[in-house]
Structures are given as C-alpha cells and as structure tokens.
Design a protein around this motif. Structure first.
Motif, PDB file in Angstrom:
ATOM      1  N   TYR A   1     -68.754 -56.839  23.014  1.00  0.00           N
ATOM      2  CA  TYR A   1     -68.176 -57.276  21.742  1.00  0.00           C
ATOM      3  C   TYR A   1     -66.757 -56.726  21.573  1.00  0.00           C
ATOM      4  N   GLU A   2     -66.572 -55.476  21.970  1.00  0.00           N
ATOM      5  CA  GLU A   2     -65.268 -54.848  21.792  1.00  0.00           C
ATOM      6  C   GLU A   2     -64.228 -55.444  22.739  1.00  0.00           C
ATOM      7  N   VAL A   3     -64.644 -55.771  23.955  1.00  0.00           N
ATOM      8  CA  VAL A   3     -63.716 -56.407  24.896  1.00  0.00           C
ATOM      9  C   VAL A   3     -63.232 -57.740  24.349  1.00  0.00           C
ATOM     10  N   GLU A   4     -64.147 -58.536  23.823  1.00  0.00           N
ATOM     11  CA  GLU A   4     -63.759 -59.830  23.266  1.00  0.00           C
ATOM     12  C   GLU A   4     -62.891 -59.660  22.023  1.00  0.00           C
ATOM     13  N   ALA A   5     -63.238 -58.709  21.150  1.00  0.00           N
ATOM     14  CA  ALA A   5     -62.481 -58.512  19.911  1.00  0.00           C
ATOM     15  C   ALA A   5     -61.087 -57.951  20.179  1.00  0.00           C
ATOM     16  N   ARG A   6     -60.990 -57.045  21.149  1.00  0.00           N
ATOM     17  CA  ARG A   6     -59.718 -56.378  21.410  1.00  0.00           C
ATOM     18  C   ARG A   6     -58.805 -57.190  22.302  1.00  0.00           C
ATOM     19  N   SER A   7     -59.354 -57.894  23.280  1.00  0.00           N
ATOM     20  CA  SER A   7     -58.521 -58.446  24.350  1.00  0.00           C
ATOM     21  C   SER A   7     -58.521 -59.965  24.445  1.00  0.00           C
ATOM     22  N   ASP A   8     -59.317 -60.661  23.655  1.00  0.00           N
ATOM     23  CA  ASP A   8     -59.391 -62.124  23.734  1.00  0.00           C
ATOM     24  C   ASP A   8     -59.766 -62.564  25.147  1.00  0.00           C
ATOM     25  N   TYR A   9     -60.989 -62.254  25.515  1.00  0.00           N
ATOM     26  CA  TYR A   9     -61.490 -62.554  26.861  1.00  0.00           C
ATOM     27  C   TYR A   9     -61.316 -64.026  27.214  1.00  0.00           C
ATOM     28  N   LEU A  10     -61.571 -64.913  26.259  1.00  0.00           N
ATOM     29  CA  LEU A  10     -61.527 -66.343  26.548  1.00  0.00           C
ATOM     30  C   LEU A  10     -60.135 -66.797  26.980  1.00  0.00           C
ATOM     31  N   LEU A  11     -59.087 -66.177  26.424  1.00  0.00           N
ATOM     32  CA  LEU A  11     -57.726 -66.534  26.826  1.00  0.00           C
ATOM     33  C   LEU A  11     -57.482 -66.177  28.283  1.00  0.00           C
ATOM     34  N   TYR A  12     -57.862 -64.970  28.679  1.00  0.00           N
ATOM     35  CA  TYR A  12     -57.675 -64.546  30.070  1.00  0.00           C
ATOM     36  C   TYR A  12     -58.540 -65.375  31.019  1.00  0.00           C
ATOM     37  N   ALA A  13     -59.764 -65.682  30.586  1.00  0.00           N
ATOM     38  CA  ALA A  13     -60.643 -66.509  31.421  1.00  0.00           C
ATOM     39  C   ALA A  13     -60.055 -67.905  31.599  1.00  0.00           C
ATOM     40  N   LYS A  14     -59.487 -68.468  30.518  1.00  0.00           N
ATOM     41  CA  LYS A  14     -58.861 -69.788  30.612  1.00  0.00           C
ATOM     42  C   LYS A  14     -57.688 -69.759  31.584  1.00  0.00           C
ATOM     43  N   ASN A  15     -56.870 -68.713  31.511  1.00  0.00           N
ATOM     44  CA  ASN A  15     -55.740 -68.595  32.435  1.00  0.00           C
ATOM     45  C   ASN A  15     -56.216 -68.494  33.878  1.00  0.00           C
ATOM     46  N   SER A  16     -57.287 -67.737  34.122  1.00  0.00           N
ATOM     47  CA  SER A  16     -57.824 -67.607  35.478  1.00  0.00           C
ATOM     48  C   SER A  16     -58.312 -68.947  36.004  1.00  0.00           C
TER      49      SER A  16
ATOM     50  N   SER B   1     -65.977 -51.217  32.644  1.00  0.00           N
ATOM     51  CA  SER B   1     -67.079 -51.846  33.384  1.00  0.00           C
ATOM     52  C   SER B   1     -67.489 -53.160  32.742  1.00  0.00           C
ATOM     53  N   ALA B   2     -67.520 -53.200  31.419  1.00  0.00           N
ATOM     54  CA  ALA B   2     -67.867 -54.442  30.729  1.00  0.00           C
ATOM     55  C   ALA B   2     -66.822 -55.527  31.004  1.00  0.00           C
ATOM     56  N   ALA B   3     -65.542 -55.156  30.929  1.00  0.00           N
ATOM     57  CA  ALA B   3     -64.472 -56.122  31.212  1.00  0.00           C
ATOM     58  C   ALA B   3     -64.543 -56.602  32.661  1.00  0.00           C
ATOM     59  N   SER B   4     -64.806 -55.681  33.585  1.00  0.00           N
ATOM     60  CA  SER B   4     -64.914 -56.055  35.001  1.00  0.00           C
ATOM     61  C   SER B   4     -66.104 -56.973  35.228  1.00  0.00           C
ATOM     62  N   PHE B   5     -67.223 -56.665  34.583  1.00  0.00           N
ATOM     63  CA  PHE B   5     -68.420 -57.497  34.730  1.00  0.00           C
ATOM     64  C   PHE B   5     -68.160 -58.910  34.205  1.00  0.00           C
ATOM     65  N   MET B   6     -67.481 -59.003  33.061  1.00  0.00           N
ATOM     66  CA  MET B   6     -67.163 -60.318  32.493  1.00  0.00           C
ATOM     67  C   MET B   6     -66.161 -61.074  33.366  1.00  0.00           C
ATOM     68  N   ALA B   7     -65.340 -60.334  34.112  1.00  0.00           N
ATOM     69  CA  ALA B   7     -64.341 -60.978  34.975  1.00  0.00           C
ATOM     70  C   ALA B   7     -64.957 -61.507  36.266  1.00  0.00           C
ATOM     71  N   ILE B   8     -65.897 -60.751  36.826  1.00  0.00           N
ATOM     72  CA  ILE B   8     -66.449 -61.159  38.120  1.00  0.00           C
ATOM     73  C   ILE B   8     -67.677 -62.051  37.991  1.00  0.00           C
ATOM     74  N   ALA B   9     -68.334 -62.043  36.825  1.00  0.00           N
ATOM     75  CA  ALA B   9     -69.578 -62.811  36.676  1.00  0.00           C
ATOM     76  C   ALA B   9     -69.393 -64.296  36.975  1.00  0.00           C
ATOM     77  N   PRO B  10     -68.358 -64.975  36.430  1.00  0.00           N
ATOM     78  CA  PRO B  10     -68.238 -66.415  36.719  1.00  0.00           C
ATOM     79  C   PRO B  10     -68.056 -66.717  38.197  1.00  0.00           C
ATOM     80  N   ILE B  11     -67.222 -65.936  38.894  1.00  0.00           N
ATOM     81  CA  ILE B  11     -66.957 -66.245  40.296  1.00  0.00           C
ATOM     82  C   ILE B  11     -68.132 -65.840  41.179  1.00  0.00           C
ATOM     83  N   VAL B  12     -68.899 -64.818  40.768  1.00  0.00           N
ATOM     84  CA  VAL B  12     -70.095 -64.441  41.525  1.00  0.00           C
ATOM     85  C   VAL B  12     -71.141 -65.552  41.442  1.00  0.00           C
ATOM     86  N   VAL B  13     -71.344 -66.079  40.235  1.00  0.00           N
ATOM     87  CA  VAL B  13     -72.292 -67.191  40.059  1.00  0.00           C
ATOM     88  C   VAL B  13     -71.827 -68.416  40.845  1.00  0.00           C
TER      89      VAL B  13
END
Length: 276
Positions: free
Chosen positions: A60-75, A245-257
């Motif tokens: 929750y904090e990673v999404e609130a602080r860093s806007d995970y969806l924006l970085y994921a969209k850029n990737s 670790s949470a940010a890293s997990f959210m970053a690698i999860a899509p490409i691992v799947v």
C-alpha cells in the motif's frame, strides 16, 4: 547386482545436487518475497524471522508514495515498443545477411556482437549529451531508442540464426513464381520464421524490462521504469528493506509470470534456435 540398483546412488546424488542448486538460485527471490510481507522491524530482526504475521502495508505504501502504476506503464510501453522497433529493423537486416551473403557478412555480424562486450558506462556520456540536446531526457521515446539500439545486435544474430536454417530453395521457388522481394520477405519468409520472431521478441522484451542502467541514467519521475522505482527506495538514511522488497516484488512479478508462460520460446531464443 541389477543395473537399476547400481545406478540408484548416482541418481539420488544427481537429484540432491539438482535440488540444492535450485534452492540456492531461488533463495534470493524467496527471501525477497518473504521480506516484502514483513514490517521494517521484522525485516532487520536478528536472527531472521521465518514465521510471522504477514502484512500488506508495504505494498500500500509503495503505491501511495511512488505511483506504481505510472512506472509499470512506462516499463510496458518502453519494453513493447523497443521490441517491436527492434524486430522491424533486425528482420530485414538478418534476411539480407542470411540469403544474400557477401564476404563481409560474417565480419559485420562479429562486429555487431562485439559491441555488446563494451561496458555500457563507456557510452553513457555521449548518449546522455545526445539525449539532452535532443530533449529526450526523461522521455519514453528516449528510452525506446536506447533499448532498441542496446538489443539490436542480439536480435540480428538470433534472427540470422533462424533464417539461415530455412531452405533457400523455398525462396528460389517463390522468385520463379514471380514473387517480388517484398512478397518473398513478407509472404514466404515471415510465416516460416514466426517461431524465431516470437522467441527473439520475447527474449528482448525481458531484456528491455530488466534494463536498469539506462533507465536510471536517462529517466527520473516522468518516464522512469520500474528499475527507477526500486532505486528510489535507497536513501541517505539507509535502505528500507521491507518496502524495497515490496517494490522489487511488484516490479519482477509481471515479467516472472510472463516468462513462466512463455518459457519454451525463451529457452529457444536463448539457444539461438538450437532447441526446437
């Protein structure tokens, strides 16, 4: 003594070694996932905690602080576009080298491959200056161009390897039937090389997704990829292990799947088409 009894110890030893290597390779990823569900205090606990009440607070904090969806969209955008652009350039180049060889073809291929041996930091200053002068710093277009150029030698080599295994007689028959160069390339060669194109594209998509050096140096908050997101959790005060670790997990999860469902094509690509 039967042959099965004789080979049983060797089989058990190989199985034990295989499991040991697998666990050794998986341990960093497993520990990262475990830490992602801890609090910051639990993450630095000594001795390490293996059993604890999990929490989703870090995510929750990673999404609130860093806007995970924006970085994921850029990737996603930079990885997909750089792969498609690379295929559009590499396919005609590999076609030319595979079916219209000259005495310089192999030298060109070796030169292209040799560019991957140069440390990326050696080209950082000129590329940074070019991006700055062209207003491409912190833009998706700038990253797409750099990712494409970075992966292009590998893409040409892989497609060349696939194309040269296609019998030349098929293309010669198409020419005798009156096919133009474009028809020969698009209607004859491309359908036969779909497997090679897919494995090359999948591999370079993964490489672009995992690219960190150029993302960190050529982008920031506006066009940063998930690699930039992970780096943002390093601060002068230290590392926030649980949130990192949470940010890293959210970053690698899509490409691992993604890699799990396309592992056959990825293995084929990594072996330059040797595995059919």
């Amino acid at each position: 003594m039967s042959s099965n009894t004789r080979f049983l110890p060797a089989l058990l030893l190989r199985t034990a070694v295989a499991w040991g290597v697998t666990l050794l390779l998986f341990f960093p990823l497993g520990w990262l996932i475990l830490t992602a569900f801890k609090t910051e205090l639990q993450a630095i606990e000594v001795p390490p905690l293996f059993f604890f009440p999990p929490t989703l607070e870090n995510f929750y904090e990673v999404e609130a602080r860093s806007d995970y969806l924006l970085y994921a969209k850029n990737s996603i955008i930079t990885s997909v576009l750089s792969t498609l652009l690379g295929l559009a350039i590499a396919a005609p180049a590999a076609y030319s080298m595979a079916f219209f060889k000259t005495k310089r073809t192999r030298d060109i291929l070796m030169w292209m491959l040799s560019t991957k041996m140069m440390p990326a930091v050696g080209a950082l200053v000129p590329i940074y200056v070019l991006a700055q002068k062209s207003d491409l710093l912190d833009t998706q277009l700038g990253l797409v161009i750099v990712f494409t150029l970075s992966n292009l030698p590998i893409m040409v080599w892989m497609l060349y390897s696939h194309f040269k295994d296609i019998p030349h007689e098929i293309l010669e028959a198409a020419r005798m039937d009156g096919a133009t160069l474009w028809q020969e390339f698009s209607r004859v060669l491309m359908p036969l090389a779909v497997g090679g194109l897919a494995s090359t594209g999948l591999l370079c998509l993964v490489l672009s997704w995992n690219e960190a050096f150029w993302s960190l140096n050529l982008s920031s908050a506006k066009a940063g990829t998930l690699a930039t997101l992970i780096a943002s959790y390093s601060s002068p005060e230290g590392l926030f292990w649980a949130k990192l670790s949470a940010a890293s997990f959210m970053a690698i999860a899509p490409i691992v799947v993604f890699g799990w469902f396309s592992q056959k094509q990825l293995v084929q690509g990594l072996t330059f088409g040797a595995v059919k």
